[in-house]
Design an enzyme around this catalytic site. Sequence first.
Site, mmCIF file in Angstrom:
data_model
loop_
_atom_site.group_PDB
_atom_site.id
_atom_site.type_symbol
_atom_site.label_atom_id
_atom_site.label_comp_id
_atom_site.label_asym_id
_atom_site.label_seq_id
_atom_site.Cartn_x
_atom_site.Cartn_y
_atom_site.Cartn_z
ATOM 1 C CG HIS A 79 2.299 25.708 6.064
ATOM 2 N ND1 HIS A 79 3.593 25.552 5.945
ATOM 3 C CD2 HIS A 79 1.898 25.999 5.090
ATOM 4 C CE1 HIS A 79 4.002 25.726 4.984
ATOM 5 N NE2 HIS A 79 3.059 26.249 4.319
ATOM 6 C CG ASN A 80 0.391 29.275 7.841
ATOM 7 O OD1 ASN A 80 0.704 29.301 8.878
ATOM 8 N ND2 ASN A 80 1.291 29.375 6.811
#
Length: 326
Positions: free
Chosen positions: A246-247
Amino acid sequence: NNLMKSSIFFKKKKTLTIDKIFPNLKFSKKEKISNIKTLKKSDKTDLTFFDSIRYKESALSTKSLYCITTAKLEKFLPKKTKKIVVKNVLYELAKALKKLYPESDIDYPDTSLKLYSKYKYNTVKFCNNPLIGKNVKIGKNSSIGANSIIEHNVVIGNNCVIGSDVIIKNSIIGNDVVIQDGCKIGLKGFGFIPIRNKNFKMPHIGRVLIDDNVEIASGCTIDRGSVDDTEIGKNTYLDNQVHVAHNVKIGSNCMIAGQVGFAGSSTIGDNVSIGGQAGISGHLKIGNNVKIGGGSGVIKDIDDNQVVMGYPAIPFKDFIKNWRAK
């Protein structure tokens, strides 16, 4: 550009006031909170969070109304931003996200999925049995392989080739993108607050943004962002079985060989080459034109134009010297 369109993937509570998000705290005003965003992206009616000195630059210039932070870090925030000082920033963030986006902490199956033939996509070529959710946009001359699932509100550009057994959710994909068989894109990331007997799941409200001319080989997994987005830049190619957490933000014209793993929130520059089975730790910044040898373990930032190898990854010349010395 497809990537700029904001598709809504998660239902948000219409409006919540700050006192409803933090019922145990006292507030002089019951101000409305529009959204929860990162320090950089938050605006004058948003709630944000600041949990590491690494993000000091973003904290100094945040426009947010409220910020969840610690006693040590609050001094770096602007005067206009109201501080909510807590012991565990990520736990308070997770609880706030759960209140604003109640369904974003578990990937519930998309009940709007229907056989592709129930929709009118005149210029899209479908193989047998793909399932498509509501409000999915697919551009001209794209093709979707057998048994693939495209969940609600996903945007896919023109001339894309999506293989078989692919699952795409919470994602916006540019033009001329190839996604090979068995990829899973836009799933919830590996984020939770460890609590004995029952961990608290971190909601993931971000998206995956894939720019034009990207190729993703088979069996890759790309998680959506938690609060931010996961991004892959133009003309970047991923080999088989690459994991992007994630991210993570990967720049343009990168080459990522098989079984490379990226931990959450790392930023990779442009023209970066990474050899097979290398691992990149979380929250790192890898510069432009960097080369990382196969099997390396990157545990600190790397400046532009560096060539590194080993665990921990060190400049390639030093790696060779050490190796010869043995």
